[in-house]
Design a protein around this motif. Structure first.
Motif, PDB file in Angstrom:
ATOM      1  N   GLY A  25      25.805  50.234  22.165  1.00 52.29           N
ATOM      2  CA  GLY A  25      25.440  48.884  21.773  1.00 52.29           C
ATOM      3  C   GLY A  25      23.933  48.714  21.841  1.00 52.29           C
ATOM      4  O   GLY A  25      23.185  49.671  22.086  1.00 52.29           O
ATOM      5  N   ALA A  26      23.470  47.505  21.626  1.00 55.83           N
ATOM      6  CA  ALA A  26      22.034  47.233  21.652  1.00 55.83           C
ATOM      7  C   ALA A  26      21.789  45.775  21.983  1.00 55.83           C
ATOM      8  O   ALA A  26      22.565  44.888  21.582  1.00 55.83           O
ATOM      9  CB  ALA A  26      21.391  47.571  20.306  1.00 55.83           C
ATOM     10  N   VAL A  27      20.729  45.531  22.735  1.00 56.92           N
ATOM     11  CA  VAL A  27      20.274  44.172  23.003  1.00 56.92           C
ATOM     12  C   VAL A  27      19.392  43.735  21.840  1.00 56.92           C
ATOM     13  O   VAL A  27      18.348  44.342  21.582  1.00 56.92           O
ATOM     14  CB  VAL A  27      19.483  44.097  24.326  1.00 56.92           C
ATOM     15  CG1 VAL A  27      18.925  42.688  24.537  1.00 56.92           C
ATOM     16  CG2 VAL A  27      20.356  44.502  25.496  1.00 56.92           C
ATOM     17  N   ARG A  28      19.801  42.696  21.149  1.00 56.12           N
ATOM     18  CA  ARG A  28      19.069  42.241  19.955  1.00 56.12           C
ATOM     19  C   ARG A  28      18.009  41.239  20.404  1.00 56.12           C
ATOM     20  O   ARG A  28      18.118  40.034  20.215  1.00 56.12           O
ATOM     21  CB  ARG A  28      20.055  41.649  18.965  1.00 56.12           C
ATOM     22  CG  ARG A  28      21.133  42.654  18.577  1.00 56.12           C
ATOM     23  CD  ARG A  28      22.259  42.078  17.761  1.00 56.12           C
ATOM     24  NE  ARG A  28      21.852  41.724  16.409  1.00 56.12           N
ATOM     25  CZ  ARG A  28      22.691  41.392  15.437  1.00 56.12           C
ATOM     26  NH1 ARG A  28      23.993  41.376  15.674  1.00 56.12           N
ATOM     27  NH2 ARG A  28      22.244  41.079  14.250  1.00 56.12           N
ATOM     28  N   ALA A  29      16.934  41.777  21.000  1.00 55.15           N
ATOM     29  CA  ALA A  29      15.913  40.940  21.633  1.00 55.15           C
ATOM     30  C   ALA A  29      15.163  40.083  20.623  1.00 55.15           C
ATOM     31  O   ALA A  29      14.949  38.885  20.841  1.00 55.15           O
ATOM     32  CB  ALA A  29      14.932  41.817  22.414  1.00 55.15           C
ATOM     33  N   VAL A  30      14.727  40.698  19.546  1.00 54.08           N
ATOM     34  CA  VAL A  30      14.066  39.982  18.444  1.00 54.08           C
ATOM     35  C   VAL A  30      14.802  40.389  17.180  1.00 54.08           C
ATOM     36  O   VAL A  30      14.907  41.577  16.872  1.00 54.08           O
ATOM     37  CB  VAL A  30      12.568  40.331  18.358  1.00 54.08           C
ATOM     38  CG1 VAL A  30      11.939  39.699  17.132  1.00 54.08           C
ATOM     39  CG2 VAL A  30      11.839  39.863  19.620  1.00 54.08           C
ATOM     40  N   ASP A  31      15.295  39.403  16.452  1.00 55.11           N
ATOM     41  CA  ASP A  31      16.262  39.710  15.395  1.00 55.11           C
ATOM     42  C   ASP A  31      15.919  39.032  14.076  1.00 55.11           C
ATOM     43  O   ASP A  31      16.660  38.202  13.575  1.00 55.11           O
ATOM     44  CB  ASP A  31      17.662  39.289  15.859  1.00 55.11           C
ATOM     45  CG  ASP A  31      18.772  40.103  15.201  1.00 55.11           C
ATOM     46  OD1 ASP A  31      18.470  41.170  14.636  1.00 55.11           O
ATOM     47  OD2 ASP A  31      19.933  39.673  15.281  1.00 55.11           O
ATOM     48  N   GLY A  32      14.748  39.376  13.539  1.00 56.99           N
ATOM     49  CA  GLY A  32      14.347  38.820  12.253  1.00 56.99           C
ATOM     50  C   GLY A  32      13.453  37.605  12.389  1.00 56.99           C
ATOM     51  O   GLY A  32      13.757  36.538  11.848  1.00 56.99           O
ATOM     52  N   VAL A  33      12.319  37.771  13.076  1.00 54.12           N
ATOM     53  CA  VAL A  33      11.396  36.656  13.317  1.00 54.12           C
ATOM     54  C   VAL A  33      10.228  36.729  12.348  1.00 54.12           C
ATOM     55  O   VAL A  33       9.597  37.776  12.186  1.00 54.12           O
ATOM     56  CB  VAL A  33      10.878  36.680  14.771  1.00 54.12           C
ATOM     57  CG1 VAL A  33       9.686  35.735  14.931  1.00 54.12           C
ATOM     58  CG2 VAL A  33      11.985  36.291  15.734  1.00 54.12           C
ATOM     59  N   SER A  34       9.939  35.599  11.722  1.00 56.22           N
ATOM     60  CA  SER A  34       8.770  35.464  10.855  1.00 56.22           C
ATOM     61  C   SER A  34       7.939  34.294  11.366  1.00 56.22           C
ATOM     62  O   SER A  34       8.473  33.217  11.632  1.00 56.22           O
ATOM     63  CB  SER A  34       9.181  35.215   9.400  1.00 56.22           C
ATOM     64  OG  SER A  34       9.940  36.296   8.894  1.00 56.22           O
ATOM     65  N   LEU A  35       6.644  34.518  11.517  1.00 58.69           N
ATOM     66  CA  LEU A  35       5.756  33.436  11.926  1.00 58.69           C
ATOM     67  C   LEU A  35       4.334  33.762  11.486  1.00 58.69           C
ATOM     68  O   LEU A  35       4.019  34.878  11.090  1.00 58.69           O
ATOM     69  CB  LEU A  35       5.818  33.190  13.441  1.00 58.69           C
ATOM     70  CG  LEU A  35       5.478  34.311  14.418  1.00 58.69           C
ATOM     71  CD1 LEU A  35       3.962  34.535  14.551  1.00 58.69           C
ATOM     72  CD2 LEU A  35       6.033  33.992  15.798  1.00 58.69           C
ATOM     73  N   PHE A  36       3.486  32.753  11.551  1.00 57.69           N
ATOM     74  CA  PHE A  36       2.077  32.923  11.232  1.00 57.69           C
ATOM     75  C   PHE A  36       1.274  32.070  12.189  1.00 57.69           C
ATOM     76  O   PHE A  36       1.782  31.111  12.777  1.00 57.69           O
ATOM     77  CB  PHE A  36       1.790  32.504   9.784  1.00 57.69           C
ATOM     78  CG  PHE A  36       2.139  31.064   9.500  1.00 57.69           C
ATOM     79  CD1 PHE A  36       1.200  30.058   9.677  1.00 57.69           C
ATOM     80  CD2 PHE A  36       3.412  30.713   9.069  1.00 57.69           C
ATOM     81  CE1 PHE A  36       1.531  28.735   9.439  1.00 57.69           C
ATOM     82  CE2 PHE A  36       3.751  29.387   8.832  1.00 57.69           C
ATOM     83  CZ  PHE A  36       2.801  28.399   9.018  1.00 57.69           C
ATOM     84  N   VAL A  37       0.003  32.423  12.350  1.00 58.96           N
ATOM     85  CA  VAL A  37      -0.891  31.624  13.181  1.00 58.96           C
ATOM     86  C   VAL A  37      -2.254  31.617  12.500  1.00 58.96           C
ATOM     87  O   VAL A  37      -2.768  32.652  12.089  1.00 58.96           O
ATOM     88  CB  VAL A  37      -0.970  32.170  14.623  1.00 58.96           C
ATOM     89  CG1 VAL A  37      -1.417  33.619  14.666  1.00 58.96           C
ATOM     90  CG2 VAL A  37      -1.891  31.312  15.475  1.00 58.96           C
ATOM     91  N   TYR A  38      -2.793  30.407  12.338  1.00 62.30           N
ATOM     92  CA  TYR A  38      -4.084  30.245  11.690  1.00 62.30           C
ATOM     93  C   TYR A  38      -5.220  30.397  12.698  1.00 62.30           C
ATOM     94  O   TYR A  38      -5.058  30.160  13.891  1.00 62.30           O
ATOM     95  CB  TYR A  38      -4.187  28.874  11.021  1.00 62.30           C
ATOM     96  CG  TYR A  38      -3.267  28.705   9.837  1.00 62.30           C
ATOM     97  CD1 TYR A  38      -3.305  29.602   8.769  1.00 62.30           C
ATOM     98  CD2 TYR A  38      -2.371  27.646   9.783  1.00 62.30           C
ATOM     99  CE1 TYR A  38      -2.462  29.452   7.684  1.00 62.30           C
ATOM    100  CE2 TYR A  38      -1.527  27.480   8.693  1.00 62.30           C
ATOM    101  CZ  TYR A  38      -1.575  28.387   7.648  1.00 62.30           C
ATOM    102  OH  TYR A  38      -0.737  28.226   6.570  1.00 62.30           O
ATOM    103  N   ARG A  39      -6.373  30.770  12.193  1.00 63.96           N
ATOM    104  CA  ARG A  39      -7.549  30.936  13.038  1.00 63.96           C
ATOM    105  C   ARG A  39      -7.897  29.625  13.746  1.00 63.96           C
ATOM    106  O   ARG A  39      -7.970  28.562  13.131  1.00 63.96           O
ATOM    107  CB  ARG A  39      -8.728  31.396  12.188  1.00 63.96           C
ATOM    108  CG  ARG A  39      -9.937  31.879  12.981  1.00 63.96           C
ATOM    109  CD  ARG A  39     -11.072  32.259  12.044  1.00 63.96           C
ATOM    110  NE  ARG A  39     -10.651  33.242  11.058  1.00 63.96           N
ATOM    111  CZ  ARG A  39     -10.680  34.554  11.262  1.00 63.96           C
ATOM    112  NH1 ARG A  39     -11.099  35.030  12.417  1.00 63.96           N
ATOM    113  NH2 ARG A  39     -10.287  35.393  10.303  1.00 63.96           N
ATOM    114  N   GLY A  40      -8.082  29.699  15.053  1.00 64.99           N
ATOM    115  CA  GLY A  40      -8.510  28.543  15.816  1.00 64.99           C
ATOM    116  C   GLY A  40      -7.409  27.637  16.316  1.00 64.99           C
ATOM    117  O   GLY A  40      -7.688  26.652  17.002  1.00 64.99           O
ATOM    118  N   GLU A  41      -6.143  27.938  16.030  1.00 68.66           N
ATOM    119  CA  GLU A  41      -5.071  27.066  16.483  1.00 68.66           C
ATOM    120  C   GLU A  41      -4.353  27.659  17.698  1.00 68.66           C
ATOM    121  O   GLU A  41      -4.466  28.845  18.003  1.00 68.66           O
ATOM    122  CB  GLU A  41      -4.071  26.787  15.363  1.00 68.66           C
ATOM    123  CG  GLU A  41      -3.098  27.897  15.068  1.00 68.66           C
ATOM    124  CD  GLU A  41      -1.965  27.447  14.143  1.00 68.66           C
ATOM    125  OE1 GLU A  41      -1.767  26.240  13.951  1.00 68.66           O
ATOM    126  OE2 GLU A  41      -1.277  28.341  13.607  1.00 68.66           O
TER     127      GLU A  41
END
Length: 343
Positions: A25-41
């Motif tokens: 089996g497997a621990v699905r720790a991160v399972d399809g994450v999409s994100l962004f971060v802008y400069r200075g935030e």
């Protein structure tokens, strides 16, 4: 506006093996994450323990490798970089660990620990000692403490030293993995104030990984809420706090002390990340779940404020939160500050 850091479809599963080394089996720790971060935030990633937020932070810096997905920093594909090229790129990306006791090498003086990234990246050659003194002053410690050893400092002082070390390479992006959760409450206030001031003064981009929504509301520009390896809601901090669109976010906010709300009672235990529920992963604990939720997994839907809930537009209004006030822990307590910075 171009994102400073952008991740798409990040996946990381940790295999579970039996005594003979066979995968079972497997621990699905991160399972399809999409994100962004802008400069200075300041982007806060929040959720219960075990939701995968710390693993996500390490994936974003390629401290651990994703199984799949893309990762770009300043438009450059981090997954395509060689080990040497990645080491150079990491000068611009730093991590502050949760444990100030374990993040410093007990065999190195404070001066040696902070000077290490200067020497590694060839910064401030010939004036490393002066630069270490500048960094210690910037985090509220006396420069003459540089020749002491980590065990001679308190937890709050060690975390200040860790922050100084993170700043040494002059990064653009810093990820703070629960940077104050291991500290005493009064010391948490000082370190949060310090980080907030540094972010503003230096124009840093900061990803705050935390479970403390009181702190998050004070410092974050945007918030991403994680549950069982996925982001279930993401949006501007004030909009998310005033109008949470996912039932899980509502439950988290209702549990924030001092809001005058009765905490939402979530039924059932947190499902195992080894075998997450079908459909919406939150449906086993959601008071608004319908049969459809068990069958179809929702996508993050929305423009600037997104939520992964089939019925986000038909949920009853969330109880109002009190106006944001300075958290008592975030007030500058001079007596504690003096005690903390003067051994």
């Amino acid at each position: 506006m171009t994102a400073l850091l952008e991740a798409k479809g990040l996946v990381r599963h940790f295999p579970i093996r039996d005594a003979l080394g066979r995968a079972k089996g497997a621990v699905r720790a991160v399972d399809g994450v999409s994100l962004f971060v802008y400069r200075g935030e300041v982007l806060a990633v929040v959720g219960e323990s075990g939701c995968g937020k710390s693993t996500l932070g390490r994936l974003l810096l390629r401290l651990i490798e994703p199984d799949s997905g893309t990762l770009h920093f300043e438009g450059e594909d981090l997954r395509a970089l060689s080990a040497s090229a990645l080491r150079k790129r990491r000068r611009r990306m730093q991590l502050i660990f949760q444990d100030p006791f374990g993040s410093l090498d007990p065999r190195m003086t404070v001066e040696a620990a902070i000077a290490e990234p200067l020497k590694l990246h060839g910064l401030h050659k010939g004036r490393e000692r002066e630069r270490v003194a500048e960094l210690l002053s910037r985090v509220g410690l006396r420069p003459e403490l540089a020749r002491r050893w980590p065990h001679e400092f308190s937890g709050g002082q060690r975390q200040r030293i860790a922050i100084a070390r993170a700043l040494a390479s002059e990064p653009e992006l810093i990820i703070g993995d629960e940077p104050v959760s291991a500290l005493d409450v009064s010391v948490q206030a000082q370190v949060v104030n310090l980080l907030a001031g540094l972010i503003k003064e230096l124009g840093l981009t900061f990803i705050l990984i935390s479970h403390d929504l009181g702190v998050v509301r004070q410092v974050a520009d945007r918030v991403a809420v994680m549950y069982l390896g996925k982001i279930v809601e993401e949006g501007a901090a004030e909009a998310l706090f005033r109008n949470p669109r996912h039932p899980y976010t509502r439950a988290l906010l209702a549990a924030v002390p001092g809001q005058g709300q009765k905490p939402a009672m979530l039924e059932g235990d947190i499902p195992s990340p080894v075998a997450p529920p079908s459909g919406c992963r939150f449906h086993t604990r959601c008071p608004f779940a319908q049969p459809y939720c068990r069958e179809v997994e929702p996508e993050l839907d929305g423009l600037t404020h997104r939520a992964a809930c089939h019925f986000q537009d038909s949920l009853p209004p969330a109880p109002p939160l009190r106006e944001a006030e300075p958290d008592a822990r975030l007030r500058h307590l001079q007596s504690f500050f003096d005690r903390e910075t003067t051994p």
